[in-house]
Design a protein around this motif. Structure first.
Motif, short mmCIF file in Angstrom:
data_model
loop_
_atom_site.label_atom_id
_atom_site.label_comp_id
_atom_site.label_asym_id
_atom_site.label_seq_id
_atom_site.Cartn_x
_atom_site.Cartn_y
_atom_site.Cartn_z
N ALA A 13 -11.86 47.68 -1.35
CA ALA A 13 -11.57 48.62 -0.26
C ALA A 13 -11.62 50.07 -0.75
O ALA A 13 -12.15 50.95 -0.08
CB ALA A 13 -10.19 48.32 0.34
N GLY A 14 -11.07 50.31 -1.95
CA GLY A 14 -11.02 51.67 -2.46
C GLY A 14 -12.37 52.21 -2.86
O GLY A 14 -12.75 53.33 -2.49
N ASN A 155 -5.46 57.64 0.29
CA ASN A 155 -5.81 56.25 -0.01
C ASN A 155 -4.74 55.54 -0.82
O ASN A 155 -4.62 54.31 -0.75
CB ASN A 155 -7.16 56.21 -0.75
N PHE A 156 -3.97 56.28 -1.60
CA PHE A 156 -2.85 55.66 -2.32
C PHE A 156 -1.86 55.08 -1.31
O PHE A 156 -1.36 53.96 -1.49
CB PHE A 156 -2.16 56.69 -3.21
N PHE A 181 -9.66 49.38 5.93
CA PHE A 181 -9.64 50.51 5.01
C PHE A 181 -10.97 50.62 4.24
O PHE A 181 -11.40 51.72 3.91
CB PHE A 181 -8.48 50.38 4.03
N GLY A 182 -11.60 49.47 3.95
CA GLY A 182 -12.89 49.51 3.28
C GLY A 182 -13.94 50.20 4.14
O GLY A 182 -14.69 51.07 3.66
N LEU A 183 -14.00 49.84 5.42
CA LEU A 183 -14.93 50.51 6.34
C LEU A 183 -14.60 51.99 6.46
O LEU A 183 -15.48 52.84 6.48
CB LEU A 183 -14.88 49.84 7.72
N THR A 217 -6.52 53.84 -4.11
CA THR A 217 -6.32 52.67 -3.25
C THR A 217 -5.92 51.47 -4.10
O THR A 217 -4.99 50.72 -3.76
CB THR A 217 -7.60 52.34 -2.46
N LEU A 218 -6.64 51.28 -5.20
CA LEU A 218 -6.31 50.19 -6.12
C LEU A 218 -4.92 50.38 -6.73
O LEU A 218 -4.12 49.44 -6.77
CB LEU A 218 -7.37 50.12 -7.23
#
Length: 287
Positions: A13-14, A155-156, A181-183, A217-218
């Motif tokens: 996603a990130g 994103n965090f 979130f990936g899109l 994100t990760l």
């Protein structure tokens, strides 16, 4: 969903942010296309600003409701508000102060000596022109990294939502959050490279910008799986909101000289609606 699966999907996603970054290497982009790309990115950033402020306000409203119900103290509400105010201020004025400091550190070109007067003047003019072009390129790339950092803060917080949902056993919600979130993140690459103007970044710079914007994100997924903290979420929402607002102002002032104002406004609307559309996927899954 176990920890390894959650982290792997959070990474996907990130790092979807890399899908839009190669646009920064396209050579055929003229002024009209440059304005379109930059204003489309402003629309995406405007949506992100609305999104982070909405989530930050929701945390504050929950704290106020708890205080009204006598389940939380006024000090708790005041502390959260101070966190919100401090984070937002650092995200706006703080970034501006850092950029000014970085600009002030650039040394002036050394004086030229020797040779004919005309040669000295021509060389000085050439040196100033080269320094001006170098400074403009450096500023554009700095702005791109600031945008990536602001997106990374946002994103965090998204990663926190993924991790918390997966840890709670809400597999369907976590899956939809990851897809949504990936899109959504796949459009954020345009937000980073759009304001670069005529600057053509290197692949190494694009890799760095993608890491700065996507890796949080990760990281947020890992943190959210291990611990849930509303003050931590609020801090990152506040930092992200302030930084995004600052970046929107920078892009807007930088693109005005290219004209195409009406077209730019249409693209702002298109970018904003793109952000809304991708976020609706998350809402559909209950996120």
């Amino acid at each position: 969903m176990d920890f390894a699966e959650t982290v792997g999907l959070g990474a996907i996603a990130g790092f979807a942010i890399y899908l839009g970054l190669p646009m920064g290497r396209v050579r055929w982009v003229g002024d009209r296309e440059r304005v379109c790309l930059a204003m489309f990115s402003v629309g995406i950033l405007a949506f992100l600003f609305m999104d982070v402020t909405k989530h930050g306000e929701a945390i504050m409203e929950t704290a106020v409701s708890q205080y009204r119900g006598h389940s939380a103290s006024f000090a708790h509400v005041a502390a959260l508000f101070a966190l919100l105010a401090g984070g937002f201020t650092v995200g706006t004025a703080g970034i501006s102060a850092v950029q000014r400091w970085l600009g002030a550190r650039r040394a002036a070109p050394p004086p030229l000596a020797g040779g004919e007067l005309g040669t000295v003047v021509d060389a000085a003019q050439l040196a100033r022109a080269e320094d001006g072009a170098e400074a403009a390129t450096s500023r554009a790339l700095q702005t791109g990294i600031v945008i990536a950092s602001a997106i990374g803060l946002h994103n965090f917080a998204e990663g926190l939502a993924i991790g918390v949902s997966a840890k709670a056993g809400e597999v369907s919600l976590a899956t939809v959050l990851i897809i949504g979130f990936g899109l959504h993140n796949s459009t954020e690459g345009f937000g980073i490279v759009g304001p670069l103007g005529r600057v053509r970044p290197s692949w190494a710079w694009l890799a760095l910008a993608g890491f700065v914007g996507g890796a949080p994100t990760l990281l947020g997924t890992i943190v959210g799986y291990q611990v849930h903290s509303e003050p931590l979420e609020l801090l990152f929402y506040a930092l992200a909101g302030g930084a995004i607002l600052y970046v929107i102002g920078e892009i807007w002032s930088g693109m005005r000289r290219y004209g195409h104002h009406t077209l730019g406004l249409y693209l702002i609307a298109a970018g904003f609606l793109t952000g809304v559309a991708t976020d609706l996927i998350v809402s559909y899954g209950g996120g």
